[in-house]
Design a protein around this motif. Structure first.
Motif, mmCIF file in Angstrom:
data_model
loop_
_atom_site.group_PDB
_atom_site.id
_atom_site.type_symbol
_atom_site.label_atom_id
_atom_site.label_comp_id
_atom_site.label_asym_id
_atom_site.label_seq_id
_atom_site.Cartn_x
_atom_site.Cartn_y
_atom_site.Cartn_z
ATOM 1 N N ASN A 1 -9.348 -4.366 8.564
ATOM 2 C CA ASN A 1 -10.638 -3.686 8.567
ATOM 3 C C ASN A 1 -10.964 -3.363 10.019
ATOM 4 O OD1 ASN A 1 -13.098 -2.767 7.539
ATOM 5 N ND2 ASN A 1 -14.080 -4.779 7.694
ATOM 6 N N ASP A 2 -10.990 -2.066 10.360
ATOM 7 C CA ASP A 2 -11.077 -1.677 11.767
ATOM 8 C C ASP A 2 -12.348 -0.904 12.093
ATOM 9 O OD1 ASP A 2 -9.105 -1.499 14.252
ATOM 10 O OD2 ASP A 2 -10.222 0.386 14.172
ATOM 11 N N MET A 3 -12.804 -1.049 13.339
ATOM 12 C CA MET A 3 -13.899 -0.234 13.864
ATOM 13 C C MET A 3 -13.559 0.159 15.289
ATOM 14 S SD MET A 3 -17.762 -1.246 14.937
ATOM 15 C CE MET A 3 -18.359 -1.905 13.407
ATOM 16 N N TYR A 4 -13.499 1.464 15.562
ATOM 17 C CA TYR A 4 -13.210 1.929 16.918
ATOM 18 C C TYR A 4 -13.616 3.393 17.015
ATOM 19 C CZ TYR A 4 -10.976 1.033 21.443
ATOM 20 O OH TYR A 4 -10.745 0.808 22.777
ATOM 21 N N TYR A 5 -13.155 4.072 18.063
ATOM 22 C CA TYR A 5 -13.384 5.516 18.143
ATOM 23 C C TYR A 5 -12.032 6.222 18.124
ATOM 24 C CZ TYR A 5 -12.647 4.704 23.121
ATOM 25 O OH TYR A 5 -12.126 4.334 24.323
ATOM 26 N N PHE A 6 -12.017 7.535 18.057
ATOM 27 C CA PHE A 6 -10.793 8.291 17.729
ATOM 28 C C PHE A 6 -10.154 7.689 16.477
ATOM 29 C CE2 PHE A 6 -10.604 8.944 22.548
ATOM 30 C CZ PHE A 6 -11.113 10.226 22.489
ATOM 31 N N GLU A 7 -10.994 7.299 15.541
ATOM 32 C CA GLU A 7 -10.516 6.589 14.345
ATOM 33 C C GLU A 7 -9.548 7.456 13.520
ATOM 34 O OE1 GLU A 7 -11.848 3.313 14.205
ATOM 35 O OE2 GLU A 7 -10.534 2.830 12.557
ATOM 36 N N GLU A 8 -9.640 8.784 13.707
ATOM 37 C CA GLU A 8 -8.713 9.688 13.000
ATOM 38 C C GLU A 8 -7.278 9.331 13.346
ATOM 39 O OE1 GLU A 8 -11.143 10.717 14.993
ATOM 40 O OE2 GLU A 8 -12.575 11.731 13.676
ATOM 41 N N ARG A 9 -7.054 9.034 14.628
ATOM 42 C CA ARG A 9 -5.696 8.728 15.074
ATOM 43 C C ARG A 9 -5.252 7.346 14.596
ATOM 44 N NH1 ARG A 9 -2.364 11.718 15.661
ATOM 45 N NH2 ARG A 9 -1.499 11.525 17.728
ATOM 46 N N ILE A 10 -6.219 6.470 14.341
ATOM 47 C CA ILE A 10 -5.872 5.160 13.771
ATOM 48 C C ILE A 10 -5.428 5.370 12.320
ATOM 49 C CG2 ILE A 10 -6.698 2.827 13.244
ATOM 50 C CD1 ILE A 10 -8.611 3.071 15.619
ATOM 51 N N ALA A 11 -6.116 6.296 11.629
ATOM 52 C CA ALA A 11 -5.715 6.636 10.255
ATOM 53 C C ALA A 11 -4.283 7.176 10.249
ATOM 54 C CB ALA A 11 -6.673 7.669 9.670
ATOM 55 N N ASP A 12 -3.951 8.015 11.213
ATOM 56 C CA ASP A 12 -2.587 8.548 11.307
ATOM 57 C C ASP A 12 -1.573 7.414 11.491
ATOM 58 O OD1 ASP A 12 -3.706 11.061 11.152
ATOM 59 O OD2 ASP A 12 -3.589 11.467 13.305
ATOM 60 N N ALA A 13 -1.929 6.457 12.359
ATOM 61 C CA ALA A 13 -1.025 5.325 12.623
ATOM 62 C C ALA A 13 -0.855 4.454 11.376
ATOM 63 C CB ALA A 13 -1.561 4.487 13.791
ATOM 64 N N VAL A 14 -1.938 4.280 10.614
ATOM 65 C CA VAL A 14 -1.893 3.483 9.380
ATOM 66 C C VAL A 14 -0.892 4.110 8.401
ATOM 67 C CG1 VAL A 14 -3.248 2.900 7.301
ATOM 68 C CG2 VAL A 14 -4.199 2.484 9.574
ATOM 69 N N LEU A 15 -0.953 5.422 8.261
ATOM 70 C CA LEU A 15 -0.039 6.108 7.338
ATOM 71 C C LEU A 15 1.397 6.030 7.845
ATOM 72 C CD1 LEU A 15 -2.027 9.264 6.175
ATOM 73 C CD2 LEU A 15 -1.805 7.042 5.060
ATOM 74 N N LYS A 16 1.562 6.167 9.148
ATOM 75 C CA LYS A 16 2.904 6.091 9.740
ATOM 76 C C LYS A 16 3.536 4.718 9.464
ATOM 77 C CE LYS A 16 6.262 7.173 12.687
ATOM 78 N NZ LYS A 16 7.264 8.160 12.288
#
Ligand SMILES: [Zn+2]
Length: 419
Positions: free
Chosen positions: A104-119
């Motif tokens: 469960n994450d909270m940060y900024y540029f969260e879009e790129r965290i979503a990309d990393a999660v899928l990767k």
């Protein structure tokens, strides 16, 4: 909490558990055998800021305020969206290595965290951290909406991402968000049914400030504006009164317990045993890797098991079995995902960890919960599976990317942001 010996976990082509059986299956496409191993549900890390692996060790052993203002904020201001992507892949690899399959994450540029999660093929509930101390409430709401649009676009274009990325609102804390912003988040959550992720009552300073300003504790304040509810996931919750605990129980607020971070930043010890007695749902968490400094559920379980015993002088508090529950099924409940993850049952995702028990310190073998909490470490993790797919393997690392390439990137980011 049942334990099956010499059993088979049958997983279908969609990564869903079909059954757990004693008899070897015949009509399956592939069989994998793990000898002398424990197969257990993947851990759920209920609170983190994953890309902060980049800032880990930048500065330790100072006050929270000094740490944030002098070191963390200036460094974060230099981070780009790409940096956040690489930092996330870096942090996710570490989580997988300790058997964490959902975070469960909270940060900024969260879009790129979503990309990393899928990767990486892991699962995560993601929230764009927002605040409006500078009065930019509209900007904060806009950032949240933009992130939700991004997540919806992913759900739409990549069907499988619906099972990997879950959205939550991320108002940073009651002291960094105005009443207006908090009320707006509450309204949006009521409309959309997505959860809310917030830091709450972390430090003594926060409690004192709220008492002076509002004549209320942070928990009382949030309750007085109608913010609290069963969809609120509150991190830390260290500085609480008896009345606060009553409120949290009544509103069914979920608590995210970060024992290592609370000790390292000298925030204090949350009243977790009392919360559990009151029926409050509590999940275990590492917090960000800059304030821990690990993303390691084994370390977190050990510290959670020890601090309450030591500070309350009661060895019966937080037994090993309870700790394992907090790290798995209770964490799943915190995220509202208990129908899908948190235990190995037919119909749930096959998110599991393979733990090697053929190690001298795991012999003789008395009790698996004691072993997991007090004896074993993350070096016992042989492999981590999400949805029946091996996403991390010992001596290999993440199976979908080269961890050393990521390390190279992260090292370069470090050099850039410190010059
Ligand atoms: Zn945090």
């Amino acid at each position: 909490m049942r334990i099956f010996r010499n059993a088979w976990l049958i997983v279908d082509e969609n990564g869903i558990i079909v059954k757990i059986t004693k008899s070897p299956p015949n009509d399956v496409e592939e069989k994998i055998t793990f000898k002398h191993s424990l197969i257990m549900p993947g851990f759920v890390n209920t609170h983190t800021h994953v890309p902060m692996t980049i800032l880990r060790g930048l500065k330790d052993d100072v006050d929270l305020k000094e740490w944030l203002e002098k070191y963390i904020f200036p460094a974060e201001a230099k981070l780009t969206a790409d940096d956040v992507y690489w930092g996330s892949l870096h942090g996710i690899a570490e989580m997988l290595s300790s058997g964490i399959t959902t975070f469960n994450d909270m940060y900024y540029f969260e879009e790129r965290i979503a990309d990393a999660v899928l990767k990486a093929g892991v699962r995560a509930m993601l929230s764009r951290g927002i605040l409006d101390i500078a009065g930019d409430t509209e900007k904060a709401i806009k950032a949240t909406r933009e992130f939700l649009d991004y997540v919806k676009k992913l759900w739409h274009t990549k069907e499988y991402s619906k099972n990997h990325i879950f959205f939550a609102y991320g108002p940073h804390a009651p002291y960094t968000c105005s009443k207006e912003l908090l009320m707006k988040v509450r309204e949006m959550a009521n409309d959309t049914k997505f959860r809310i992720h917030i830091h709450l009552a972390e430090t003594k300073w926060e409690l004192t400030t709220f008492k002076e300003k509002h004549g209320k504790t942070p928990v009382e304040y949030l309750d007085s504006i109608g913010f609290l509810g069963p969809d609120v996931m509150a991190a830390h919750v260290v500085w609480t009164t008896d009345n606060d605990l009553e409120i949290l129980a009544k509103r069914k607020v979920k608590v995210l317990h970060n024992p290592t971070s609370n000790l390292k930043l000298a925030s204090g010890v949350a009243r977790i045993p009392e919360m559990l007695k009151k029926g409050i749902t509590v999940g275990l968490a590492t917090d960000g890797p800059a304030s821990n400094n690990r993303l390691n559920m084994f370390r977190e379980m050990l510290i959670a098991a020890l601090i309450h015993k030591g500070t309350k002088l009661d060895p019966k508090l937080m037994p090993a079995k309870t700790i394992v529950r907090l790290a798995t099924i209770e964490g799943a409940k915190v995220l509202g995902l208990e129908k899908y993850i948190g235990s190995l049952e037919p119909g749930k995702f096959a998110d599991f960890v393979v733990i090697n028990l053929k190690t001298p310190h795991a012999i003789p073998f008395h009790d698996i919960y004691s072993m997991l909490v007090y004896t074993l470490e993350r070096d016992s993790v042989e492999a981590t599976y999400v949805g029946g797919k091996c996403v991390w393997k010992k001596d290999v690392g993440p199976t979908s990317y080269d961890i050393w390439k990521v390390c190279e990137k992260v090292q370069k980011i470090r050099e850039r942001i410190l010059t």
